[in-house]
Design a protein around this motif. Structure first.
Motif, PDB file in Angstrom:
ATOM      1  N   ARG A1007       0.915  -1.295  -0.061  1.00  0.00           N
ATOM      2  CA  ARG A1007       0.074   0.166   0.023  1.00  0.00           C
ATOM      3  C   ARG A1007       0.961   1.241  -0.084  1.00  0.00           C
ATOM      4  NH1 ARG A1007      -3.510  -0.943   5.024  1.00  0.00           N
ATOM      5  NH2 ARG A1007      -1.421  -1.500   5.836  1.00  0.00           N
ATOM      6  N   LEU A1008       0.276   2.359  -0.261  1.00  0.00           N
ATOM      7  CA  LEU A1008       0.977   3.831  -0.415  1.00  0.00           C
ATOM      8  C   LEU A1008       0.834   4.224   0.996  1.00  0.00           C
ATOM      9  CD1 LEU A1008      -0.580   5.328  -3.810  1.00  0.00           C
ATOM     10  CD2 LEU A1008       1.823   4.177  -3.314  1.00  0.00           C
ATOM     11  N   THR A1009       1.821   5.323   1.260  1.00  0.00           N
ATOM     12  CA  THR A1009       1.764   5.674   2.530  1.00  0.00           C
ATOM     13  C   THR A1009       0.555   6.386   2.886  1.00  0.00           C
ATOM     14  OG1 THR A1009       4.187   5.927   2.417  1.00  0.00           O
ATOM     15  CG2 THR A1009       3.124   7.096   3.919  1.00  0.00           C
ATOM     16  N   GLY A1010      -0.067   6.994   1.866  1.00  0.00           N
ATOM     17  CA  GLY A1010      -1.377   7.621   2.140  1.00  0.00           C
ATOM     18  C   GLY A1010      -2.296   6.585   2.477  1.00  0.00           C
ATOM     19  N   GLN A1011      -2.597   5.501   1.988  1.00  0.00           N
ATOM     20  CA  GLN A1011      -3.434   4.476   2.170  1.00  0.00           C
ATOM     21  C   GLN A1011      -3.451   3.924   3.506  1.00  0.00           C
ATOM     22  OE1 GLN A1011      -3.056   1.508  -0.918  1.00  0.00           O
ATOM     23  NE2 GLN A1011      -4.036   2.875  -2.494  1.00  0.00           N
ATOM     24  N   ILE A1012      -2.035   3.860   3.880  1.00  0.00           N
ATOM     25  CA  ILE A1012      -1.854   3.100   5.346  1.00  0.00           C
ATOM     26  C   ILE A1012      -2.240   4.410   6.331  1.00  0.00           C
ATOM     27  CG2 ILE A1012       0.042   2.615   6.956  1.00  0.00           C
ATOM     28  CD1 ILE A1012       1.543   1.514   4.678  1.00  0.00           C
ATOM     29  N   ARG A1013      -1.919   5.682   6.035  1.00  0.00           N
ATOM     30  CA  ARG A1013      -2.536   6.562   7.075  1.00  0.00           C
ATOM     31  C   ARG A1013      -4.218   6.718   7.272  1.00  0.00           C
ATOM     32  NH1 ARG A1013       2.019  10.627   4.940  1.00  0.00           N
ATOM     33  NH2 ARG A1013       3.728  10.259   6.120  1.00  0.00           N
ATOM     34  N   ASP A1015      -5.946   4.399   6.462  1.00  0.00           N
ATOM     35  CA  ASP A1015      -6.648   3.091   6.916  1.00  0.00           C
ATOM     36  C   ASP A1015      -6.505   2.937   8.442  1.00  0.00           C
ATOM     37  OD1 ASP A1015      -7.167   2.416   4.503  1.00  0.00           O
ATOM     38  OD2 ASP A1015      -5.656   0.993   4.197  1.00  0.00           O
ATOM     39  N   GLU A1016      -5.318   3.387   8.966  1.00  0.00           N
ATOM     40  CA  GLU A1016      -4.874   3.625  10.208  1.00  0.00           C
ATOM     41  C   GLU A1016      -5.480   4.737  11.163  1.00  0.00           C
ATOM     42  OE1 GLU A1016      -3.783   0.991  11.923  1.00  0.00           O
ATOM     43  OE2 GLU A1016      -3.512   0.010  10.017  1.00  0.00           O
ATOM     44  N   GLY A1017      -5.854   5.828  10.502  1.00  0.00           N
ATOM     45  CA  GLY A1017      -6.378   6.987  11.025  1.00  0.00           C
ATOM     46  C   GLY A1017      -5.120   7.945  11.539  1.00  0.00           C
ATOM     47  N   ILE A1018      -3.878   7.777  10.720  1.00  0.00           N
ATOM     48  CA  ILE A1018      -2.802   8.712  11.232  1.00  0.00           C
ATOM     49  C   ILE A1018      -2.745  10.054  10.452  1.00  0.00           C
ATOM     50  CG2 ILE A1018      -0.390   8.759  11.573  1.00  0.00           C
ATOM     51  CD1 ILE A1018      -0.334   5.477  11.492  1.00  0.00           C
ATOM     52  N   LYS A1019      -2.672  11.054  11.219  1.00  0.00           N
ATOM     53  CA  LYS A1019      -2.735  12.288  10.401  1.00  0.00           C
ATOM     54  C   LYS A1019      -1.249  12.493   9.635  1.00  0.00           C
ATOM     55  CE  LYS A1019      -5.846  14.822  13.521  1.00  0.00           C
ATOM     56  NZ  LYS A1019      -5.788  16.075  14.295  1.00  0.00           N
ATOM     57  N   THR A1020      -1.313  13.351   8.726  1.00  0.00           N
ATOM     58  CA  THR A1020      -0.292  13.590   7.775  1.00  0.00           C
ATOM     59  C   THR A1020       0.711  14.209   8.617  1.00  0.00           C
ATOM     60  OG1 THR A1020      -1.370  13.160   5.816  1.00  0.00           O
ATOM     61  CG2 THR A1020       0.814  14.328   5.508  1.00  0.00           C
ATOM     62  N   PRO A1021       2.169  14.060   8.789  1.00  0.00           N
ATOM     63  CA  PRO A1021       2.992  14.955   9.643  1.00  0.00           C
ATOM     64  C   PRO A1021       3.357  16.195   8.748  1.00  0.00           C
ATOM     65  CG  PRO A1021       4.321  13.032   8.767  1.00  0.00           C
ATOM     66  CD  PRO A1021       2.572  12.810   8.309  1.00  0.00           C
ATOM     67  N   LEU A1022       3.410  17.316   9.371  1.00  0.00           N
ATOM     68  CA  LEU A1022       3.407  18.720   8.526  1.00  0.00           C
ATOM     69  C   LEU A1022       4.912  19.219   9.040  1.00  0.00           C
ATOM     70  CD1 LEU A1022       0.260  20.359   9.305  1.00  0.00           C
ATOM     71  CD2 LEU A1022       0.860  19.219   7.446  1.00  0.00           C
TER      72      LEU A1022
END
Length: 1161
Positions: A1007-1013, A1015-1022
């Motif tokens: 999976r792509l990093t965005g899909q993992i985030r 699916d897991e409910g993780i916010k994108t780090p800024l």
């Protein structure tokens, strides 16, 4: 009312008419002469167009000639008794795939076609279904599911696609996806089928719909592609007339071999069976299985041993054993060919995964459907099959336990069974077709000659015990021991020791016995047998039979055919096409009659030409070689060269029985061949009188071969024949080579030929595969096809592949470098990480972050090596969650070079910390002196455009260096270095193992990093440096350039500084007086007057518009007042109703309203 029939018209032309004329002796050739002037064009323009059209048609039919690896179809002729050539291997069945979205009618069409060909009604058709469609052709139907994996796999093997389209809905996305898959993997024949047309009631709408769908179908396939229409469903099937028309088109279609399938052997499995031991599965349910797959081979020959294969959805495997089986769905024989119409018995069907005949194969089980009501306890079994099944259900022990506890009795009235002890004496077992001599032999001889009996008798080398029912006495030479009873191999040639009341004798191959010793042994045996007169028939004359057998055994020669090829067939039997020796047939029949005992015969022993040991008469041999006439007769065979047939180069062919001579052998063709002089020969002995004629024939044949080769090289065309173009010449050469191959293996048995050249296309084989994941059997579903694809030697390796790729125009998203993509390349489906790049002026391969729009680019990824020009297609996901087009890209393999270098542009930035005129010291660009040393002499540049060069590294600070520029730079300048950084693709090979899952469409890859985030409910780090901020740029003010006076004085005038002072005086244009003439004054006055009138007109127009606006505002105001009053009244009524309703609700809640109401009543 009687039905009216059309009057039968006798044929006036055609095959039947010609047959009748030939039978009646009528000659119509005089009236059918070709007249070239009869149908010519009157206009030269029309003739020119006709000639151009003919030439265009001839050119359109031409294509690149390809060798068809499948056998040719049988030819049906009109000659009586020669209906077809049954000796040749028939071609494999044609694979017809039924493809379409769900609910379009695939299963209904499959049942209709099977009913058309075989008269069978299938309730649940599953898996491949093979039927006999005609005298020379078979068809395998298979239904394609709606998942993308099945579409990809079937698109690689089908020969004909029946593409089903819902006419009431139109084309769906799955249809276009399958067509694009076919374009990537080789486009087979496609026939379109429109269904659900009965839902369109209006005739004009139906006509327009057919026309629109036909032209859209032609756009995807080709102009003129066949599109059928299926009206409706009657009794669960389509109308017979429409199915008959479709079957006729299928029966006459010709199929051109595709390149990829012509290079790889493959098999569509119609049956799977688990051969793993049940006990091992019970101990470990997840153990790797040993399975067998059954199906027809297609493509080139499959290697007979250790063939590397790939099962799409299961992975790379190796075939441990290949076995040719009898054809389960054979073509009609010559008997049925004598009739014009194929008989009903020849309309066979082979569908192991479907419910044909009440028997269905599922995984490793066989289900038998018993119609009607059936109870195991109450009803008696009706037939032998039901009784067998019920006995199998009632068993309490396994077959291995029954064998272990079983007893062996030689006779039914025997008092005790045979017992086996652990003490063992090694004894040689002579095979039926020859082998080691009677007596002792070393271990090496038994290993090479396979001394163990394949029948599994008690004297096998692998037996772990010795029969106790035999008398064990001292082993002394001179006595023979006979058994109390014969084994199933009764002849004396198959035993090494015999038990009798006497003692044991061991006879070696090297030991010589005189006739007196043999007579002594025979007399002793006769005396022992004579003691008991009441003996069975088989015990009589044991002495005579033993002596005869012993003498024959000592003179027996070893059979080279058996030793080398492991076959009991003689050369004559192999040439005759037999699969088992004649003696075996005779013995099997005698064993069936006698139940246990049989007598070994000496007839039908086969040819003993290839033998190496024979009794030699030394005196005759010495006299033979002393004869000068005999030596002169054979001297030419060793000196003068070949005598016999030669090939095109003059080399001799090795005929049967010739090529070598054994001087110790005195027989030819199994008998002593003296021919009057007693010379021993092996094979056919040439007579002395034929030497000269044979030599002359060989010379003539050699000269003819040389002449034919010369004519082929230097003659442009035959004098009588027409000149062939390149296309026809290539086809002729391929036909000659094919015939040459057939002639080369014409006299070899089909199994022996398979061991030499591999298993050919058209054979029905059984593949045994070991170490298969247990999930393939555990989660087997017949709705998903199992394809066995053969791998070439180069395709077993892995490396970096360079391909030309293009994003599909219907795929909405752009492809990004290093994003995982699923490739369908060759037989495999796998996930990898491609890197996209472009050729930068043939200098370097420059990295691309995204695929370009509407153009090709290159991609490099890690995966299995494939041959160049192999097409592929790519997918982002194989699931059904995407509503759009799922094929993301298509392309072709370009190169398999492992040294593809991809570079990425890299900018290194630094800032100056010390400046000396044109020299500056730069920091923050490198981290160490070693990095600076690598870039010494590199070109650098500032943002303002001043160019420079890296000179030398500095000790402190770390990574700083000295650089020179073409001009003095500023402290605020940023210095950057442009470089190229080499990129290597990541090694990821993730095969799509969909067949190993319970839910075949639930395969999940990387999976792509965005899909993992997500699916897991993780916010994108800024990153704070990546955040967008408003850019504030201050205006730069440069100081004035000050040139020293001494320098300015020495400069030329053109280079001196221009001093610009503020302007104090008016210029000429500002100070001059303007004097106008009378005409200019009049013109200016007129313009002023016109301008004044225009302004007045505009002012009056504005006043009138203002008055109109005031009147309009008054009207609008009145309307607005009325509207507001109405709105207020509506609000008042609504509020009043709501208030009353609220009061009633409150009253009902308190119970008051109900009491008042009851009081009124």
């Amino acid at each position: 009312m009687e039905q009216s029939h059309k009057v039968h018209h006798k044929p006036s032309a055609g095959t039947k008419h010609a047959k009748k004329d030939a039978a009646n002796g009528v000659d119509r050739s005089g009236g059918k002469g070709f007249n070239p002037k009869a149908f010519t064009n009157t206009s030269y323009r029309a003739a020119d167009r006709a000639a151009r059209r003919t030439a265009e048609k001839d050119q359109k039919r031409l294509h690149v000639p390809l060798v068809n690896r499948n056998p040719e179809e049988r030819k049906v002729t009109a000659v009586k008794g020669q209906g077809m050539d049954e000796g040749k291997l028939p071609p494999p069945p044609i694979i017809v795939g039924l493809v379409g979205p769900p609910g379009v009618g695939k299963s209904t069409l499959l049942r209709s076609l099977v009913r058309r060909y075989t008269k069978h009604n299938l309730n649940s058709p599953q898996g491949p279904i093979t039927v006999v469609s005609g005298k020379t052709r078979r068809i395998t139907f298979i239904e394609c599911g709606n998942d993308l994996n099945s579409m990809i796999d079937l698109g690689k093997v089908v020969d004909l696609v029946l593409l089903m389209i819902d006419g009431s809905f139109g084309f769906e996305m799955e249809t276009f996806e399958f067509l694009n898959i076919l374009q990537s993997h080789g486009f087979p024949k496609v026939i379109g089928l429109l269904t659900h047309l009965d839902l369109i009631k209006k005739a004009s709408t139906l006509k327009d719909t057919k026309k629109r769908l036909k032209h859209r179908f032609w756009t995807e396939i080709y102009q003129g592609a066949k599109l059928f229409s299926l009206s409706g469903v009657m009794n669960g099937r389509y109308p017979d007339a429409e199915i008959n028309l479709l079957s006729r088109f299928i029966s006459v279609m010709k199929f051109r071999p595709l390149v990829f399938r012509n290079q790889h052997p493959y098999l569509l499995a119609d049956r799977i069976q688990d051969m793993t031991s049940r006990e091992r599965i019970r101990e470990n349910p997840k153990i790797d299985r040993t399975i067998t797959l059954y199906g027809y081979l297609r493509g080139p020959n499959l290697p007979p041993r250790n063939a590397k294969i790939h099962i799409p959805g299961a992975g790379d495997l190796e075939v441990s054993n290949v076995e040719r089986l009898s054809d389960p769905c054979p073509l009609p024989t010559l008997e049925s060919e004598r009739r014009r119409k194929m008989g009903e018995k020849a309309k066979l069907i082979h569908a192991p995964m479907s419910d044909v005949g009440g028997v269905m194969y599922d995984k490793d089980a066989v289900y038998i459907n018993v119609p009607g009501s059936f109870s195991k306890g109450g009803d008696a079994p009706q037939g032998e099959g039901e009784k067998m099944v019920m006995d199998l259900q009632d068993t309490n022990r396994t077959f291995a336990d029954n064998i272990q506890n079983s007893e062996i009795r030689l006779f039914g009235h025997s008092s005790a069974p045979l017992e086996v002890s652990q003490k063992r004496t090694r004894r040689a077992a002579v095979p039926r077709s020859g082998g080691p001599m009677l007596g002792s032999a070393d271990d090496n001889e038994f290993d090479e000659e396979d001394g163990s009996d394949e029948e599994g008798d008690l004297y096998d080398d692998d037996t772990e015990g010795q029969v106790d029912g035999l008398n064990e006495e001292s082993d002394e030479e001179g006595d023979v021991r006979y058994a109390d009873s014969d084994s199933e191999n009764d002849d004396l040639e198959l035993a090494t020791g015999f038990q009798q009341d006497g003692k044991i004798v061991n006879i070696d191959d090297d030991e010589d016995f005189d006739d007196d010793e043999i007579d002594d042994i025979a007399e002793s045996l006769n005396e022992e047998v004579a003691e008991d007169e009441d003996v069975p028939q088989w015990k009589k004359n044991l002495s005579d039979r033993a002596a005869t057998s012993f003498a024959e055994r000592m003179g027996r020669r070893r059979d080279l055919m058996t030793l080398v090829y492991g076959s009991e067939l003689s050369p004559e039997e192999i040439a005759a096409g037999k699969t088992r020796p004649s003696s075996a047939d005779a013995e099997s029949s005698r064993m069936a009659q006698d139940d246990l005992f049989h007598v070994s015969r000496e007839e039908n022993r086969g040819d003993e030409g290839d033998q190496v040991k024979e009794i030699v008469n030394s005196e005759a041999l010495k006299a033979k070689w002393d004869d000068e006439d005999m030596l002169d007769s054979i001297r030419d065979m060793f000196i003068s060269g070949p005598i016999g047939e030669v090939d095109a180069e003059g080399n001799p062919y090795e005929e049967e029985g010739e090529g070598f001579e054994d001087i110790e052998d005195g027989s030819a063709d199994g008998e002593q061949g003296d021919d009057g002089d007693g010379v021993p020969y092996v094979g056919v002995k040439p007579s002395a009188g034929d030497h000269e004629s044979a030599r002359a024939a060989a010379a003539a044949k050699k000269q003819a071969a040389l002449k034919a080769k010369f004519d082929e090289t230097y003659d442009d065309e035959d004098e009588d024949g027409e000149k062939m173009d390149f296309y026809d010449q290539q086809k002729s050469e391929m036909a000659k080579q094919r015939q040459l191959n057939e002639d080369e293996f014409a006299g070899i048995d089909i199994d022996a030929r398979a061991q030499i050249e591999g298993y050919r296309s058209g054979m029905y084989v059984r593949l045994e595969i070991s170490e298969v994941p247990y999930e393939l059997i555990e989660h087997f579903n017949p709705a998903y096809p199992i394809i066995v694809g053969g791998l070439l030697a180069a395709e077993e390796r892995f490396g970096y592949l360079t391909v030309r790729i293009k994003r599909h125009r219907w795929f909405t998203r752009t492809l990004k470098t290093n994003n995982p993509i699923i490739f369908s390349l060759g037989w495999r489906r796998f996930q990898s990480l491609p890197i996209y790049h472009l050729d930068d002026h043939s200098i370097r391969n420059r990295l691309l972050k995204y695929t370009p729009e509407h153009m090709h680019c290159y991609a490099t990824f890690y995966g299995p090596v494939s041959t160049p020009n192999t097409g592929f297609c790519a997918f982002n996901s194989l699931g059904e969650e995407s509503n759009g087009f799922r094929i993301s890209a298509t392309g072709v393999v370009l190169d398999i070079d492992r040294s593809t270098k991809i570079v990425k542009k890299l900018k290194l930035t630094g800032v100056p910390y010390k400046i000396f005129k044109n020299t500056a010291f730069i920091k923050d660009m490198f981290n160490s002196q070693l990095e600076v040393a690598k870039f010494e002499g590199a070109n650098i540049k500032t943002v303002s455009g001043i160019r420079g060069q890296v000179k030398k590294a500095q000790n402190k600070p770390e990574g700083a260096f000295r650089a020179t520029f073409e001009d003095k730079i500023l402290m605020r300048d940023i210095v950057f270095l442009r470089a190229w950084y080499s990129i290597e693709p990541k090694k990821l090979y993730n095969p799509v193992c969909s067949l190993l899952l319970a839910d075949k469409g639930d395969w999940k890859g990387m999976r792509l990093t965005g899909q993992i985030r997500r699916d897991e409910g993780i916010k994108t780090p800024l990153d704070i440096n990546s955040a967008y901020k408003p850019i504030e740029r201050t205006t730069r003010r440069f100081n004035t350039l000050k040139v020293p006076r001494k320098l300015e004085a020495s400069l030329p005038y053109a280079s001196k500084t221009k001093i610009l002072k503020p302007q104090t005086k008016q210029t000429y244009l500002q100070s001059r007086a303007v004097v106008m003439t009378d005409e200019e004054k009049k013109a200016i006055t007129l313009l002023q007057q016109i301008q004044t009138l225009k302004k007045d007109k505009v002012a009056r127009r504005k006043d009138k518009q203002e008055e109109r606006r005031k009147e309009h505002r008054k009207k609008v105001g009145v309307i607005d007042e009325k509207k507001n009053e109405k709105l207020k009244e509506e609000k008042r009524e609504r509020f009043k109703k709501e208030g009353l309703k609220r009061k009633r609700d409150e009253a009902s809640a308190e119970g008051k309203y109900g009491k008042k109401r009851r009081g009124k009543e």
